[in-house]
Design a protein around this motif. Structure first.
Motif, PDB file in Angstrom:
ATOM      1  N   LEU A  12       0.799  -1.224   0.000  1.00  0.00           N
ATOM      2  CA  LEU A  12       0.000   0.000   0.000  1.00  0.00           C
ATOM      3  C   LEU A  12       0.835   1.279   0.000  1.00  0.00           C
ATOM      4  CD1 LEU A  12      -2.836   1.180   0.010  1.00  0.00           C
ATOM      5  CD2 LEU A  12      -2.818   1.049   2.525  1.00  0.00           C
ATOM      6  N   PRO A  13       1.902   1.389   0.812  1.00  0.00           N
ATOM      7  CA  PRO A  13       2.678   2.636   0.798  1.00  0.00           C
ATOM      8  C   PRO A  13       3.255   2.983  -0.567  1.00  0.00           C
ATOM      9  CG  PRO A  13       3.224   1.339   2.740  1.00  0.00           C
ATOM     10  CD  PRO A  13       2.382   0.469   1.864  1.00  0.00           C
ATOM     11  N   GLU A  14       3.600   1.965  -1.356  1.00  0.00           N
ATOM     12  CA  GLU A  14       4.162   2.219  -2.681  1.00  0.00           C
ATOM     13  C   GLU A  14       3.147   2.908  -3.585  1.00  0.00           C
ATOM     14  OE1 GLU A  14       6.582   2.228  -6.112  1.00  0.00           O
ATOM     15  OE2 GLU A  14       7.022   2.123  -3.970  1.00  0.00           O
ATOM     16  N   TYR A  15       1.911   2.420  -3.583  1.00  0.00           N
ATOM     17  CA  TYR A  15       0.900   3.009  -4.453  1.00  0.00           C
ATOM     18  C   TYR A  15       0.427   4.367  -3.931  1.00  0.00           C
ATOM     19  CZ  TYR A  15       0.802  -1.078  -7.374  1.00  0.00           C
ATOM     20  OH  TYR A  15       1.164  -2.058  -8.260  1.00  0.00           O
ATOM     21  N   LEU A  16       0.395   4.532  -2.625  1.00  0.00           N
ATOM     22  CA  LEU A  16       0.055   5.841  -2.072  1.00  0.00           C
ATOM     23  C   LEU A  16       1.123   6.869  -2.436  1.00  0.00           C
ATOM     24  CD1 LEU A  16      -1.308   4.926   1.488  1.00  0.00           C
ATOM     25  CD2 LEU A  16      -2.614   5.591  -0.550  1.00  0.00           C
ATOM     26  N   ALA A  17       2.397   6.439  -2.398  1.00  0.00           N
ATOM     27  CA  ALA A  17       3.483   7.345  -2.777  1.00  0.00           C
ATOM     28  C   ALA A  17       3.359   7.757  -4.236  1.00  0.00           C
ATOM     29  CB  ALA A  17       4.831   6.671  -2.529  1.00  0.00           C
ATOM     30  N   GLY A  18       2.946   6.819  -5.093  1.00  0.00           N
ATOM     31  CA  GLY A  18       2.751   7.149  -6.499  1.00  0.00           C
ATOM     32  C   GLY A  18       1.633   8.156  -6.705  1.00  0.00           C
ATOM     33  N   LEU A  19       0.550   8.001  -5.948  1.00  0.00           N
ATOM     34  CA  LEU A  19      -0.581   8.922  -6.072  1.00  0.00           C
ATOM     35  C   LEU A  19      -0.239  10.314  -5.553  1.00  0.00           C
ATOM     36  CD1 LEU A  19      -3.500   6.574  -4.930  1.00  0.00           C
ATOM     37  CD2 LEU A  19      -3.004   7.335  -7.260  1.00  0.00           C
ATOM     38  N   GLN A  20       0.699  10.398  -4.628  1.00  0.00           N
ATOM     39  CA  GLN A  20       1.046  11.678  -4.013  1.00  0.00           C
ATOM     40  C   GLN A  20       2.084  12.462  -4.814  1.00  0.00           C
ATOM     41  OE1 GLN A  20       2.260  10.503  -0.087  1.00  0.00           O
ATOM     42  NE2 GLN A  20       0.175  10.070   0.595  1.00  0.00           N
ATOM     43  N   GLN A  21       2.648  11.852  -5.857  1.00  0.00           N
ATOM     44  CA  GLN A  21       3.626  12.573  -6.667  1.00  0.00           C
ATOM     45  C   GLN A  21       2.954  13.721  -7.416  1.00  0.00           C
ATOM     46  OE1 GLN A  21       5.406   9.039  -8.779  1.00  0.00           O
ATOM     47  NE2 GLN A  21       7.317  10.067  -8.255  1.00  0.00           N
ATOM     48  N   THR A  22       3.643  14.825  -7.506  1.00  0.00           N
ATOM     49  CA  THR A  22       3.113  15.996  -8.208  1.00  0.00           C
ATOM     50  C   THR A  22       3.987  16.320  -9.415  1.00  0.00           C
ATOM     51  OG1 THR A  22       4.371  17.485  -6.765  1.00  0.00           O
ATOM     52  CG2 THR A  22       2.097  16.962  -6.119  1.00  0.00           C
ATOM     53  N   GLU A  23       3.399  16.994 -10.368  1.00  0.00           N
ATOM     54  CA  GLU A  23       4.093  17.355 -11.609  1.00  0.00           C
ATOM     55  C   GLU A  23       4.765  18.718 -11.430  1.00  0.00           C
ATOM     56  OE1 GLU A  23       4.779  15.855 -15.577  1.00  0.00           O
ATOM     57  OE2 GLU A  23       3.448  15.015 -14.058  1.00  0.00           O
ATOM     58  N   PRO A  24       6.092  18.773 -11.413  1.00  0.00           N
ATOM     59  CA  PRO A  24       6.763  20.068 -11.252  1.00  0.00           C
ATOM     60  C   PRO A  24       6.677  20.894 -12.534  1.00  0.00           C
ATOM     61  CG  PRO A  24       8.385  18.366 -11.654  1.00  0.00           C
ATOM     62  CD  PRO A  24       7.055  17.670 -11.547  1.00  0.00           C
ATOM     63  N   GLU A  25       6.770  22.194 -12.379  1.00  0.00           N
ATOM     64  CA  GLU A  25       6.794  23.080 -13.541  1.00  0.00           C
ATOM     65  C   GLU A  25       8.234  23.198 -14.036  1.00  0.00           C
ATOM     66  OE1 GLU A  25       5.000  26.816 -12.770  1.00  0.00           O
ATOM     67  OE2 GLU A  25       3.066  25.967 -12.137  1.00  0.00           O
ATOM     68  N   LEU A  26       8.452  22.774 -15.269  1.00  0.00           N
ATOM     69  CA  LEU A  26       9.792  22.782 -15.843  1.00  0.00           C
ATOM     70  C   LEU A  26       9.847  23.738 -17.027  1.00  0.00           C
ATOM     71  CD1 LEU A  26      10.575  18.938 -15.865  1.00  0.00           C
ATOM     72  CD2 LEU A  26      11.120  20.616 -14.094  1.00  0.00           C
ATOM     73  N   GLU A  27      10.984  24.390 -17.184  1.00  0.00           N
ATOM     74  CA  GLU A  27      11.214  25.257 -18.334  1.00  0.00           C
ATOM     75  C   GLU A  27      11.558  24.384 -19.533  1.00  0.00           C
ATOM     76  OE1 GLU A  27      11.090  28.573 -20.407  1.00  0.00           O
ATOM     77  OE2 GLU A  27      10.874  28.633 -18.205  1.00  0.00           O
ATOM     78  N   ALA A  28      10.719  24.432 -20.566  1.00  0.00           N
ATOM     79  CA  ALA A  28      10.865  23.521 -21.701  1.00  0.00           C
ATOM     80  C   ALA A  28      12.244  23.598 -22.339  1.00  0.00           C
ATOM     81  CB  ALA A  28       9.783  23.810 -22.739  1.00  0.00           C
ATOM     82  N   SER A  29      12.809  24.789 -22.426  1.00  0.00           N
ATOM     83  CA  SER A  29      14.098  24.954 -23.102  1.00  0.00           C
ATOM     84  C   SER A  29      15.245  24.325 -22.322  1.00  0.00           C
ATOM     85  CB  SER A  29      14.384  26.439 -23.326  1.00  0.00           C
ATOM     86  OG  SER A  29      14.456  27.127 -22.086  1.00  0.00           O
ATOM     87  N   GLU A  30      15.037  24.047 -21.030  1.00  0.00           N
ATOM     88  CA  GLU A  30      16.093  23.480 -20.195  1.00  0.00           C
ATOM     89  C   GLU A  30      15.813  22.032 -19.810  1.00  0.00           C
ATOM     90  OE1 GLU A  30      16.276  26.051 -16.864  1.00  0.00           O
ATOM     91  OE2 GLU A  30      16.986  27.796 -17.995  1.00  0.00           O
ATOM     92  N   THR A  31      14.780  21.445 -20.392  1.00  0.00           N
ATOM     93  CA  THR A  31      14.341  20.108 -19.996  1.00  0.00           C
ATOM     94  C   THR A  31      14.937  19.033 -20.895  1.00  0.00           C
ATOM     95  OG1 THR A  31      12.260  20.978 -19.141  1.00  0.00           O
ATOM     96  CG2 THR A  31      12.320  18.639 -19.658  1.00  0.00           C
ATOM     97  N   GLN A  32      15.367  17.946 -20.272  1.00  0.00           N
ATOM     98  CA  GLN A  32      15.828  16.759 -20.985  1.00  0.00           C
ATOM     99  C   GLN A  32      14.864  15.610 -20.674  1.00  0.00           C
ATOM    100  OE1 GLN A  32      18.611  17.341 -22.871  1.00  0.00           O
ATOM    101  NE2 GLN A  32      18.560  19.403 -21.991  1.00  0.00           N
ATOM    102  N   ARG A  33      14.813  14.628 -21.556  1.00  0.00           N
ATOM    103  CA  ARG A  33      13.961  13.450 -21.327  1.00  0.00           C
ATOM    104  C   ARG A  33      14.832  12.194 -21.330  1.00  0.00           C
ATOM    105  NH1 ARG A  33       8.293  12.795 -24.305  1.00  0.00           N
ATOM    106  NH2 ARG A  33       7.832  14.299 -22.633  1.00  0.00           N
TER     107      ARG A  33
END
Length: 332
Positions: A86-107
């Motif tokens: 359960l803690p693993e899936y709760l941790a996944g649900l609690q992750q948030t999407e950070p705001e990243l500057e597109a020009s400085e982002t790598q994938r």
């Protein structure tokens, strides 16, 4: 005949319920004796099995002297499995999407392409659809390399390949240049005899991004436990030789439920990016369709890295789903 069949059903159910419960409990106690940790990798199964046992035990075992014992044991196993899963899936649900500057982002993308997968077009399309700046491959055999090289070279002119033992066939492809660094244990020769490889490279700073490093590997299965334990120690040693911001990705053949992976993360000072996102199995590599239920593939970071929660990409005929994340380096 009917009595014998009833006795067989009661015995079989009690034995199965007992095994599932004990497996969950033994796995939970793996922190005290690490070989027990092997059972933690299958905790989702023990969790489901424990729930089924609790539902049907009162019906199947009514008026049986073992009824109370089986229910109590199943409840204990169910709670042990829940405490791990359960803690693993709760941790996944609690992750948030950070705001990243597109020009400085790598994938970054990690992809076990499956040794028996001969659909090179589907594999290449999976990578090109995600369009990572860096992709690390596992089970990247020589004939995969020969076929995918021509399909990917235009987009990914910089590459490093490893060969050797069973888990040594890994590779890294990138859109920008990089250089091997201390901790890199990658031999591009079939004469190499190491069981696993470790790629450790540094991407120098540019106008678009600060300097950062990537480490990738493919570990063996958790059985025998000593073998994977030794490979994790070697990986930790390689990580500790790297300075500055770092991302670690690959097929660890170790689930987030295991104390082994948790200890690796803690000892190496890493932060997991992929949480609650099963990557295996991916159809159609099995005789019947089933949802992915184990996360064997991982992406982790250390230092001044801001990364989005990992996402799954198309499997391209592999038995693993790839994972990818967008990240920036924040050294200022």
């Amino acid at each position: 005949m009917r009595r014998a069949l009833t006795s067989f059903v009661i015995f079989g159910f009690s034995a199965a319920a007992g095994f599932v419960a004990l497996a969950a409990i033994v796995g939970f106690l793996g922190f005290a004796l690490w070989p027990f940790d092997v059972f933690n990798h299958l905790q989702p199964l023990w969790l489901i099995g424990g729930g089924v046992s609790l539902v049907f035990a009162p019906l199947i075992l009514r008026r049986q002297p073992v009824r109370g014992f089986v229910i109590a044991l199943s409840a204990t196993g169910f709670l042990a499995a829940t405490a791990i899963v359960l803690p693993e899936y709760l941790a996944g649900l609690q992750q948030t999407e950070p705001e990243l500057e597109a020009s400085e982002t790598q994938r970054l993308m990690t992809f076990n392409i499956y040794a028996k997968n001969d659909d090179l077009n589907a594999l290449a399309l999976s990578v090109l659809e995600v369009d990572p700046d860096i992709v690390v491959f596992q089970e990247f055999w020589r004939w995969h390399r020969a076929g995918l090289e021509e399909r990917l070279r235009k987009n990914y002119p910089f590459a490093l390949h490893c060969q050797g033992g069973r888990r040594s066939f890994v590779a890294l492809y990138a859109k920008m240049p990089f250089a091997p660094q201390p901790g890199n244990n990658c031999v591009d020769s079939l004469a190499a005899d190491q069981r696993t490889s470790i790629i450790s490279v540094n991407f120098p700073a540019t106008e678009q991004h600060d300097s950062f490093s990537i480490v990738t590997t493919h570990l063996d299965w958790p059985i025998p436990t000593d073998r994977q334990h030794g490979q994790m120690n070697a990986l930790i040693d390689a990580i500790q030789q790297v300075d500055g911001p770092l991302l670690v990705a690959g097929d660890f053949n170790s689930t987030p439920y295991s104390y082994a992976l948790k200890n690796l993360v803690k000892r190496a000072g890493l932060k997991r990016i992929a949480k609650g996102i099963p990557t295996w199995p991916a159809p159609p590599t099995y005789p019947f369709k089933m949802p992915a239920w184990l996360q064997l593939d991982q992406i982790m970071s250390r230092g001044e890295i801001i990364a989005t929660p990992a996402k799954k990409g198309p499997s391209g005929g592999s038995d693993h789903y790839p994972l990818y994340t967008d990240f920036t380096v924040t050294t200022e």
